[in-house]
Design an enzyme around this catalytic site. Sequence first.
Site, mmCIF file in Angstrom:
data_model
loop_
_atom_site.group_PDB
_atom_site.id
_atom_site.type_symbol
_atom_site.label_atom_id
_atom_site.label_comp_id
_atom_site.label_asym_id
_atom_site.label_seq_id
_atom_site.Cartn_x
_atom_site.Cartn_y
_atom_site.Cartn_z
ATOM 1 N N HIS A 16 -46.408 -13.236 26.995
ATOM 2 C CA HIS A 16 -45.754 -14.313 26.574
ATOM 3 C C HIS A 16 -46.475 -14.994 25.124
ATOM 4 O O HIS A 16 -47.672 -15.078 25.585
ATOM 5 C CB HIS A 16 -45.983 -15.350 27.879
ATOM 6 N N HIS A 58 -43.195 -22.140 18.300
ATOM 7 C CA HIS A 58 -42.499 -22.399 19.633
ATOM 8 C C HIS A 58 -41.948 -23.646 19.391
ATOM 9 O O HIS A 58 -40.670 -24.019 19.648
ATOM 10 C CB HIS A 58 -43.215 -22.432 21.128
HETATM 11 O O1 G3P Z 1 -38.458 -15.799 26.429
HETATM 12 C C1 G3P Z 1 -39.004 -16.464 27.519
HETATM 13 C C2 G3P Z 1 -39.862 -17.666 27.490
HETATM 14 O O2 G3P Z 1 -40.444 -17.753 26.241
HETATM 15 C C3 G3P Z 1 -38.895 -18.953 27.129
HETATM 16 O O3 G3P Z 1 -39.343 -20.253 27.199
HETATM 17 O O4 G3P Z 1 -40.128 -22.479 26.220
HETATM 18 O O5 G3P Z 1 -41.798 -20.268 26.576
HETATM 19 O O6 G3P Z 1 -40.059 -20.067 24.758
HETATM 20 P P1 G3P Z 1 -40.312 -20.916 26.195
HETATM 21 MG MG MG Z 2 -40.301 -18.059 24.021
#
Ligand code: G3P
Ligand code: MG
Length: 249
Positions: A16, A58
């Site tokens: 992630h 992000h």
């Molecule tokens: O794409 C999966 C996840 O990253 C979605 O949530 O807020 O971490 O971008 P976020």
């Molecule tokens: Mg994400």
Amino acid sequence: MTPPLPAWPYSPYIAHRGGGHLAPENTLAAMHVGAAHGFTMFEFDVKLSRDNVAILMHDDDVDRTTDGHGPAKDKSYTELSLLDAGSWHSAAFAGEPVASFAAVARYTRANGIACNVEIKPCPGREAETGAEVARLCDEYWRGAAVPPLLSSFEEPALAEAQRVAPHLPRALLVEKVPADWRERLARYGCVALNINQKDATAALIDAVHAAGYRIAAWTVNDPARACELLAWGMDAIFTDKLADIRPAA
Ligand code: G3P
Ligand code: MG
């Protein structure tokens, strides 16, 4: 009759934001950490600078993940590239720059790393960001054996990605699973539904598969939960815990 599942040339383990909690998110340094932990697929968030250069970030504002202030949408690429996107995480990453999408595409392709490109538009720029990120994906990954998986919470972005690069696989990201998920996946020609892991059940996974789609879950940071989801047939999990949840050596 159950429709066949779409191709899924992706790892069940997705780092992630590149390096999870071990490195400053959405940077090239994060990608190096993810690769060093054995990950062969990364997720990261892409938005546009004021002057339409695709970068990884992000949040809407630069404050949390850089030493700058204010909305990312108000900054030019030059302004963004001068920010320190590493010190907020730890001294070891001081001076790490905001990553350009171009640099990350080059790095991942050169190293055989698959990508989930999350289209994360600045507010009000949903459609144009979907279109431009899809255009760039088509350019950067032309001829690649494994195409990037494009995803977004923002349906106008997904619709534009579909229009600009219909051949690239897409996933609908949802905060909560909507009752009409089948219709939405069909509308945007998606291959997958990317859900909050809290909503994951064996029954939902089976239903998504029975409808002819893949399913992935974010963000899974408990190793026991990761095992459970994968045993239920979850196609992929996103994790921040790269040392604890990762592809087998
Ligand atoms: O794409 C999966 C996840 O990253 C979605 O949530 O807020 O971490 O971008 P976020
Ligand atoms: Mg994400």
